[in-house]
Design an enzyme around this catalytic site. Structure first.
Site, PDB file in Angstrom:
ATOM      1  N   ARG A 150     -30.518  16.716   1.744  1.00 25.46           N
ATOM      2  CA  ARG A 150     -29.253  15.991   1.526  1.00 25.46           C
ATOM      3  C   ARG A 150     -29.147  14.757   2.437  1.00 25.46           C
ATOM      4  O   ARG A 150     -28.067  14.438   2.941  1.00 25.46           O
ATOM      5  CB  ARG A 150     -28.038  16.899   1.773  1.00 25.46           C
ATOM      6  CG  ARG A 150     -27.867  18.057   0.789  1.00 25.46           C
ATOM      7  CD  ARG A 150     -27.460  17.543  -0.592  1.00 25.46           C
ATOM      8  NE  ARG A 150     -27.117  18.622  -1.492  1.00 25.46           N
ATOM      9  CZ  ARG A 150     -28.005  19.345  -2.194  1.00 25.46           C
ATOM     10  NH1 ARG A 150     -29.291  19.089  -2.082  1.00 25.46           N
ATOM     11  NH2 ARG A 150     -27.606  20.307  -3.003  1.00 25.46           N
ATOM     12  N   SER A 201     -20.841  21.220  -3.649  1.00 26.50           N
ATOM     13  CA  SER A 201     -20.866  21.917  -2.353  1.00 26.50           C
ATOM     14  C   SER A 201     -20.109  21.096  -1.327  1.00 26.50           C
ATOM     15  O   SER A 201     -20.366  19.904  -1.168  1.00 26.50           O
ATOM     16  CB  SER A 201     -22.301  22.076  -1.859  1.00 26.50           C
ATOM     17  OG  SER A 201     -23.062  22.788  -2.791  1.00 26.50           O
ATOM     18  N   GLU A 204     -20.552  18.044   3.573  1.00 30.60           N
ATOM     19  CA  GLU A 204     -21.576  17.407   2.747  1.00 30.60           C
ATOM     20  C   GLU A 204     -21.060  16.128   2.072  1.00 30.60           C
ATOM     21  O   GLU A 204     -21.708  15.093   2.168  1.00 30.60           O
ATOM     22  CB  GLU A 204     -22.113  18.431   1.743  1.00 30.60           C
ATOM     23  CG  GLU A 204     -23.460  18.087   1.147  1.00 30.60           C
ATOM     24  CD  GLU A 204     -23.309  17.268  -0.100  1.00 30.60           C
ATOM     25  OE1 GLU A 204     -24.166  16.427  -0.346  1.00 30.60           O
ATOM     26  OE2 GLU A 204     -22.319  17.455  -0.823  1.00 30.60           O
TER      27      GLU A 204
END
Ligand code: EPU
Length: 344
Positions: free
Chosen positions: A167, A239, A335
């Protein structure tokens, strides 16, 4: 250049998947590199901060944006080159991610099927190295073109230059935050083999014939529809936390206390913990604080149950983070992005 198609006091909720209220003082949809450049010049002259918005599926607005929201909307997809091993496919930043995955399969250039149904734009995909169901973007990435917002020049970054990680990429860091992605090139293998490392996919296709790319695409779409809320029905940004990576001692301590802890071994004797499991185990699944909720099918996803503000979502995230830290001694990292200005 003729008049810029600038818009004033635009509601951002419809441009994002979380759907929380916020206003942009100025907004510009840029259909070409020239318009991107002109928008940057204009904002500089006005002394306004610029936020670059992709598909709006990984950002949480908790306040109005006082400057310019610049949305790259460049469109175009083409086979750029072929080699003995790969099809090199170039896609402009404003194309929709999922439609692009479907299109590559129609063209018989498979390789992106595990990443079906991820919301957002192609230009945003490398920023956080999107990943799901056993595949990360970087595995199919060739290079990207980006506009350097400081110099106005176009640059090309290859795989190494992007410094991909879980990520993460250079585009999130100090030495890359001035770059606005204008196009992405994918390297799609001629000798395609299925990626079935994700447990549910492995189970579904165990012992049978090798599935086709289209069958995997459909299976991924079905799994996502089962677990993840459709942003058109329930606002969300996927998420809300990264899966935390911990050292072996931390993992061993937690595993001794919680034998059913879900974790994946990583390089250098580290372990990636399923944040969804931690949040679920802490009792948050399906809970709500006001109009902000923890999704009932996937505890890693926070949802706008209707009428939530960005601050409500962040307050719920804080409560979850604090509780998980107290119970498990593990820090969860957010995130999705908080909007930030391009560096001057
Ligand atoms: N789990 C629970 N309870 C929950 C949720 C999960 O116990 O409420 C446990 C399950 O046992 C499961 C494990 O956690 O085995 C992992 O769950 P899942 O397979 O659903 O994936 P994830 O680790 O929670 C990550 C990505 C998702 C991606 C899926 C599938 C991150 C931050 N998230 O989630 O990406 O779709 O894997 O590959 O890495 C996103 O980034 O927005 C996103 C949705």
């Amino acid at each position: 250049m003729s008049e810029l198609p600038l818009q004033r006091d635009i509601a951002l909720a419809p441009l994002t998947t979380l759907g929380v209220p916020a206003t942009a003082r100025w907004y510009l949809r840029a259909q070409s590199v020239e318009i991107l450049r002109a928008g940057l010049d204009w904002a500089r002259q006005q002394g306004l901060p610029v936020f670059v918005l992709g598909g709006g599926s990984n950002v949480v607005f908790a306040e109005d944006w006082p400057g310019l929201v610049l949305q790259p909307a460049l469109r175009g997809r083409a086979l750029e080159a072929t080699s003995d091993s790969h099809f090199i496919v170039k896609v402009d930043a404003g194309e929709n991610w999922h439609d692009t995955v479907a299109w590559t399969l129609e063209q018989r250039w498979p390789g992106l099927e595990n990443l079906a149904l991820i919301p957002g734009s192609v230009g945003a995909a490398p920023v956080q190295n999107i990943g799901a169901y056993g595949l990360e973007l970087e595995a199919r990435f060739h290079s990207l073109d980006a506009l350097d917002s400081r110099s106005g020049t176009l640059v090309t970054l290859d795989h190494t230059a992007c410094r991909f990680a879980y990520r993460d990429s250079i585009l999130k860091h100090e030495d890359g935050r001035h770059l606005i992605v204008t196009a992405v090139r994918f390297a799609l293998p001629r000798a395609w083999t299925p990626c079935l490392t994700y447990r549910e996919l492995a189970q579904q296709f165990a012992g049978g014939e090798t599935p086709t790319p289209r069958v995997i695409f459909d299976a991924v779409v079905a799994i996502r529809r089962r677990k993840l809320p459709d942003p058109a029905e329930l606002g969300n940004v996927g998420s809300f936390f990264k899966n935390p990576v911990v050292d072996a001692a931390t993992y061993a301590g937690l595993h001794a206390r919680f034998p059913d802890l879900v974790a994946y071994p990583q390089a250098e004797d580290r372990y990636k913990l399923a944040a969804g499991w931690l949040i679920d185990r802490a009792g948050w699944k399906g809970r709500r604080i006001g109009a902000a909720g923890v999704h009932a099918q996937q505890a890693l996803v926070l949802v706008n149950l209707g009428g939530a503000r960005g601050a409500d979502i962040l307050a719920l995230a804080d409560a979850v983070r604090t509780d998980v830290a107290e119970r498990f001694g593990v820090e969860l990292e957010q995130e999705p992005q908080r909007p930030g200005a391009l560096p001057a």
